[in-house]
Design a protein around this motif. Sequence first.
Motif, PDB file in Angstrom:
ATOM      1  N   THR A 190      62.197  39.779 142.477  1.00 19.61           N
ATOM      2  CA  THR A 190      60.616  40.185 141.864  1.00 19.61           C
ATOM      3  C   THR A 190      60.706  39.230 140.261  1.00 19.61           C
ATOM      4  N   LEU A 191      59.955  39.683 139.104  1.00 22.92           N
ATOM      5  CA  LEU A 191      60.062  39.670 137.698  1.00 22.92           C
ATOM      6  C   LEU A 191      61.469  40.033 137.277  1.00 22.92           C
ATOM      7  N   THR A 192      62.417  39.347 136.560  1.00 22.03           N
ATOM      8  CA  THR A 192      63.703  40.775 136.365  1.00 22.03           C
ATOM      9  C   THR A 192      62.996  41.059 134.961  1.00 22.03           C
ATOM     10  N   ASN A 193      63.907  41.505 134.059  1.00 28.83           N
ATOM     11  CA  ASN A 193      63.693  41.959 132.521  1.00 28.83           C
ATOM     12  C   ASN A 193      64.925  41.458 131.844  1.00 28.83           C
ATOM     13  N   THR A 194      64.412  40.350 131.783  1.00 24.85           N
ATOM     14  CA  THR A 194      65.451  39.310 131.864  1.00 24.85           C
ATOM     15  C   THR A 194      64.953  38.138 130.045  1.00 24.85           C
ATOM     16  N   GLU A 195      65.749  37.675 129.502  1.00 23.21           N
ATOM     17  CA  GLU A 195      65.646  36.464 128.626  1.00 23.21           C
ATOM     18  C   GLU A 195      64.643  35.510 129.394  1.00 23.21           C
ATOM     19  N   PHE A 206      52.418  46.630 139.492  1.00 21.52           N
ATOM     20  CA  PHE A 206      53.365  45.756 139.871  1.00 21.52           C
ATOM     21  C   PHE A 206      54.338  46.010 138.879  1.00 21.52           C
ATOM     22  N   LYS A 207      55.587  45.996 138.890  1.00 21.17           N
ATOM     23  CA  LYS A 207      57.632  47.021 138.017  1.00 21.17           C
ATOM     24  C   LYS A 207      58.200  46.299 138.420  1.00 21.17           C
TER      25      LYS A 207
END
Length: 282
Positions: A190-195, A206-207
Amino acid sequence: MHARRKTVGMKVSGKTVAVTGGARGIGLAIATALHGLGAKVAIGDIDEAAVHEAGGRLGLAVRRGLDVTERQSFAAFLDAVEVELGPLDVLVNNAGVIAAGSAVDEPDAVTQRVLDVNIGGVILGTKLAAQRMLPRGRGHIVNIGSMGSVLPCAGIATYCATKHAVLGFTDSVRMETRGRGLHFSTIMPTLTNTEMIAGVGHARGFKNAEPQDVARAVVGVIAKPTRRVVVPRSMGIMASAQRLMPQGLAEAIGRAVGTDRVFTSDLQTDKRRDYARRTGTS
């Protein structure tokens, strides 16, 4: 948990693994996790300064500039891996870019850039790695897809198209090479905390994943080959449910929780300028 990690480590330790897009984000997290488990890891990235710095911090012997869209560059990277570390056991095709905004208004050059890196690079890397692995009768190619491989998303149409293609290509090549000793896996985060997701919105309920979550999934499929892995696994249940719904209902649910706004009306383009400029997606 400790016993499981030890078992996984034993299966990963000593393997020669090449990771593309390894200078930062998910790629660097994958390289870090594998290196920590004793794998012989090499990283390549279009950003030569960043890949040398990141690889130096980890103490990696192979850390090279890599343009996944160029055959000569990719082949030279894999040559260096095999000369320095030994026969390639695993290739992780992680390099990818994203362009956010209207598909209709997206500049042709940006569209082509996303296609070239996200699917052209995966196809090229898969071919080059498989050509080395097939004569040996062993090897594993791990392609990083996305939840966009199975679910559409407004505002990133070209990206979703490439990630659908990654899944279809990976599954098809697996069928072609069945019984010849190779494994093929697609990881779908899923959306991943990167640039990559700087300035994007957030859907209710959603997390986001962390790069380390994706890295653990990659380690897991190398230790125990699996065809498809969704990160987090709970998203796989949701994706399966949505795909069984009538399309209109699935899209209505998405609008209700705000998934249609994440890359459109909620997008803060000023926060994406550095990423877009660096990746050629502006």
